[in-house]
Design a protein around this motif. Structure first.
Motif, PDB file in Angstrom:
ATOM      1  N   VAL A  42      46.227 133.845  76.856  1.00 14.53           N
ATOM      2  CA  VAL A  42      45.510 133.704  76.021  1.00 14.53           C
ATOM      3  C   VAL A  42      46.581 133.155  74.561  1.00 14.53           C
ATOM      4  CG1 VAL A  42      44.187 134.489  74.026  1.00 14.53           C
ATOM      5  CG2 VAL A  42      43.585 135.072  76.394  1.00 14.53           C
ATOM      6  N   PHE A  43      47.649 133.873  74.633  1.00 14.07           N
ATOM      7  CA  PHE A  43      48.617 133.678  73.403  1.00 14.07           C
ATOM      8  C   PHE A  43      49.073 132.326  73.655  1.00 14.07           C
ATOM      9  CE2 PHE A  43      53.147 133.662  72.561  1.00 14.07           C
ATOM     10  CZ  PHE A  43      53.083 133.678  71.012  1.00 14.07           C
ATOM     11  N   PHE A  44      49.492 131.857  74.755  1.00 13.24           N
ATOM     12  CA  PHE A  44      50.184 130.394  74.951  1.00 13.24           C
ATOM     13  C   PHE A  44      49.243 129.337  74.901  1.00 13.24           C
ATOM     14  CE2 PHE A  44      53.401 132.875  77.426  1.00 13.24           C
ATOM     15  CZ  PHE A  44      54.530 132.577  76.308  1.00 13.24           C
ATOM     16  N   THR A  45      47.793 129.713  75.204  1.00 11.91           N
ATOM     17  CA  THR A  45      46.682 128.691  74.738  1.00 11.91           C
ATOM     18  C   THR A  45      46.612 128.546  73.390  1.00 11.91           C
ATOM     19  OG1 THR A  45      45.731 129.485  77.121  1.00 11.91           O
ATOM     20  CG2 THR A  45      44.248 128.081  75.178  1.00 11.91           C
ATOM     21  N   ALA A  46      46.853 129.594  72.669  1.00 15.27           N
ATOM     22  CA  ALA A  46      46.623 129.508  71.189  1.00 15.27           C
ATOM     23  C   ALA A  46      47.858 128.833  70.554  1.00 15.27           C
ATOM     24  CB  ALA A  46      46.616 130.847  70.786  1.00 15.27           C
ATOM     25  N   CYS A  47      48.986 128.946  71.221  1.00 19.65           N
ATOM     26  CA  CYS A  47      50.261 128.401  70.677  1.00 19.65           C
ATOM     27  C   CYS A  47      49.991 126.672  70.849  1.00 19.65           C
ATOM     28  CB  CYS A  47      51.368 128.693  71.470  1.00 19.65           C
ATOM     29  SG  CYS A  47      51.930 130.236  71.148  1.00 19.65           S
ATOM     30  N   CYS A  48      49.422 126.289  72.319  1.00 13.86           N
ATOM     31  CA  CYS A  48      49.140 124.956  72.557  1.00 13.86           C
ATOM     32  C   CYS A  48      48.151 124.316  71.648  1.00 13.86           C
ATOM     33  CB  CYS A  48      48.672 124.920  74.024  1.00 13.86           C
ATOM     34  SG  CYS A  48      50.087 125.116  75.221  1.00 13.86           S
ATOM     35  N   THR A  49      47.182 125.336  71.286  1.00 11.15           N
ATOM     36  CA  THR A  49      45.873 124.764  70.027  1.00 11.15           C
ATOM     37  C   THR A  49      46.562 124.413  68.844  1.00 11.15           C
ATOM     38  OG1 THR A  49      44.503 125.937  71.302  1.00 11.15           O
ATOM     39  CG2 THR A  49      43.902 125.292  69.067  1.00 11.15           C
ATOM     40  N   LEU A  50      47.777 125.161  68.283  1.00 11.35           N
ATOM     41  CA  LEU A  50      48.260 124.980  66.906  1.00 11.35           C
ATOM     42  C   LEU A  50      49.042 123.525  66.951  1.00 11.35           C
ATOM     43  CD1 LEU A  50      49.596 128.079  65.834  1.00 11.35           C
ATOM     44  CD2 LEU A  50      47.570 127.205  65.182  1.00 11.35           C
ATOM     45  N   VAL A  51      49.662 123.479  68.188  1.00  8.77           N
ATOM     46  CA  VAL A  51      50.452 122.170  68.403  1.00  8.77           C
ATOM     47  C   VAL A  51      49.472 121.140  68.310  1.00  8.77           C
ATOM     48  CG1 VAL A  51      52.005 120.797  69.959  1.00  8.77           C
ATOM     49  CG2 VAL A  51      52.482 123.386  69.640  1.00  8.77           C
ATOM     50  N   TYR A  52      48.456 121.134  69.249  1.00  9.66           N
ATOM     51  CA  TYR A  52      47.394 120.051  69.287  1.00  9.66           C
ATOM     52  C   TYR A  52      46.835 119.698  67.892  1.00  9.66           C
ATOM     53  CZ  TYR A  52      43.369 117.487  70.687  1.00  9.66           C
ATOM     54  OH  TYR A  52      42.435 116.425  70.930  1.00  9.66           O
ATOM     55  N   PHE A  53      46.589 120.624  67.260  1.00  6.65           N
ATOM     56  CA  PHE A  53      45.894 120.240  65.829  1.00  6.65           C
ATOM     57  C   PHE A  53      47.022 119.905  64.598  1.00  6.65           C
ATOM     58  CE2 PHE A  53      42.262 122.236  67.753  1.00  6.65           C
ATOM     59  CZ  PHE A  53      41.285 121.627  67.875  1.00  6.65           C
ATOM     60  N   ARG A  54      47.963 119.714  64.777  1.00 10.13           N
ATOM     61  CA  ARG A  54      49.165 119.771  63.906  1.00 10.13           C
ATOM     62  C   ARG A  54      48.911 118.389  63.114  1.00 10.13           C
ATOM     63  NH1 ARG A  54      51.421 118.359  68.598  1.00 10.13           N
ATOM     64  NH2 ARG A  54      53.195 116.619  68.219  1.00 10.13           N
ATOM     65  N   ASN A  55      48.606 117.448  63.924  1.00 15.51           N
ATOM     66  CA  ASN A  55      48.449 115.985  63.303  1.00 15.51           C
ATOM     67  C   ASN A  55      46.985 115.696  63.251  1.00 15.51           C
ATOM     68  OD1 ASN A  55      51.241 115.538  63.059  1.00 15.51           O
ATOM     69  ND2 ASN A  55      51.294 114.997  65.342  1.00 15.51           N
ATOM     70  N   LYS A  56      46.126 116.579  63.164  1.00 13.99           N
ATOM     71  CA  LYS A  56      44.410 116.389  62.971  1.00 13.99           C
ATOM     72  C   LYS A  56      44.325 116.484  61.553  1.00 13.99           C
ATOM     73  CE  LYS A  56      44.218 115.812  67.303  1.00 13.99           C
ATOM     74  NZ  LYS A  56      43.822 114.493  68.166  1.00 13.99           N
ATOM     75  N   ARG A  57      42.916 116.277  61.353  1.00 17.90           N
ATOM     76  CA  ARG A  57      42.449 116.257  60.022  1.00 17.90           C
ATOM     77  C   ARG A  57      42.838 117.579  59.421  1.00 17.90           C
ATOM     78  NH1 ARG A  57      36.147 115.505  60.826  1.00 17.90           N
ATOM     79  NH2 ARG A  57      36.328 115.941  58.529  1.00 17.90           N
ATOM     80  N   LYS A  58      42.907 117.406  57.728  1.00 11.35           N
ATOM     81  CA  LYS A  58      43.244 118.488  56.973  1.00 11.35           C
ATOM     82  C   LYS A  58      42.482 119.814  57.273  1.00 11.35           C
ATOM     83  CE  LYS A  58      46.260 119.362  53.749  1.00 11.35           C
ATOM     84  NZ  LYS A  58      47.968 119.278  53.941  1.00 11.35           N
ATOM     85  N   ILE A  59      41.326 119.749  57.604  1.00  9.93           N
ATOM     86  CA  ILE A  59      40.254 120.725  57.433  1.00  9.93           C
ATOM     87  C   ILE A  59      40.469 121.714  58.564  1.00  9.93           C
ATOM     88  CG2 ILE A  59      38.797 119.514  59.057  1.00  9.93           C
ATOM     89  CD1 ILE A  59      36.425 121.065  58.002  1.00  9.93           C
ATOM     90  N   TYR A  60      41.313 121.238  59.797  1.00 10.64           N
ATOM     91  CA  TYR A  60      41.904 122.119  60.937  1.00 10.64           C
ATOM     92  C   TYR A  60      42.792 123.024  60.174  1.00 10.64           C
ATOM     93  CZ  TYR A  60      39.010 118.967  64.056  1.00 10.64           C
ATOM     94  OH  TYR A  60      38.082 118.506  64.630  1.00 10.64           O
TER      95      TYR A  60
END
Length: 263
Positions: A42-60
């Motif tokens: 779960v922890f590493f999945t959350a880390c990957c999620t943060l990395v994935y959304f880093r260049n997405k829309r500001k709302i994220y």
């Protein structure tokens, strides 16, 4: 229904000592059990999620920011409420451990940008909480409240550090290793004195943890404190490696960009 699922189901639905907020129920934590390993997934999945959304829309960014911010005091407060309501709270439960200090620093950083505060938070709020998850001082099994709160709390701290790096642009100079080490030692002085006065073990300066963790192998007496200092230097140095590598990559890319612009 297999034995594990049946036991878990009974623990949830039965009253008495087996409910998830019980003091005596759901004990028998096993190191690197399925539930324990699951927390890292779960922890590493959350880390990957943060990395994935880093260049997405500001709302994220706003959603991630305030989710992490809310989880920090929620974990800290809920732990104390559980201890109070189950008549377990003692002076040793005051929020004076490194985890609590990291929580307060992170909350401050979510509200106000401060590079020097981030330096300290980065070194005590990333690898130390992760190591605490690897060898936790834990007796309860999933889905007991304390199990969930403990691993959630220790996960949110490094996730917050990752958020500040990816979304707020924080970076750290190598000299911050020494300054943060000195700062922690300065903070440890009154903590050590308080431990002697009221018989507590904040920062684990009085003795290792009761459960078998990494600190168990640090010895006793003066050797315990020497090993603590050595471990702190090693942990801080290792903690700096990822951010140091990132900064080197960014510096190389910047130089290449400038070089292409001049050619």
């Amino acid at each position: 229904m297999n034995k594990f699922k049946q036991t878990t189901f009974q623990c949830i639905v039965r009253g008495g000592d087996d409910i998830m907020f019980s003091v005596t129920g759901m004990q028998g934590f096993e190191l690197f059990s399925i539930a324990h390993i699951g927390t890292f997934v779960v922890f590493f999945t959350a880390c990957c999620t943060l990395v994935y959304f880093r260049n997405k829309r500001k709302i994220y960014q706003h959603i991630i920011k305030w989710t992490l911010f809310i989880l920090l005091p929620a974990c800290e407060i809920s732990q104390h409420l559980w201890l109070i309501l189950t008549n377990q709270w003692e002076v040793s439960n005051l929020p004076l451990q490194l985890c609590s200090l990291s929580t307060f620093l992170a909350m401050y950083l979510f509200l106000k940008k401060n590079e020097k505060v981030f330096y300290l938070f980065y070194f005590i709020g990333t690898l130390p909480p992760f190591l605490a998850m690897v060898t936790p001082e834990m007796v309860y099994t999933f889905p007991h409240f304390h199990f969930i709160e403990y691993f959630l709390h220790h996960s949110v701290l490094p996730l917050a550090a990752l958020y500040f790096i990816l979304y707020e642009g924080y970076r750290i100079p190598s000299k911050a290793i020494l300054s943060s080490f000195v700062t922690v030692n300065i903070i440890a002085v009154p903590i050590f004195i308080l431990n002697q006065l009221i018989g507590t073990n904040f920062f684990y300066l009085a003795s290792p943890t009761e459960a078998k963790t990494i600190l168990t192998f640090f010895g006793s007496g003066i050797m315990y404190y020497i090993n603590l200092e050595i471990a702190a230097v090693i942990v801080f140095s290792i903690t700096y490696i990822p951010i140091g590598v990132l900064q080197r990559i960014e510096n190389n890319e910047a130089r290449d960009t400038i070089g292409k612009g001049l050619s």
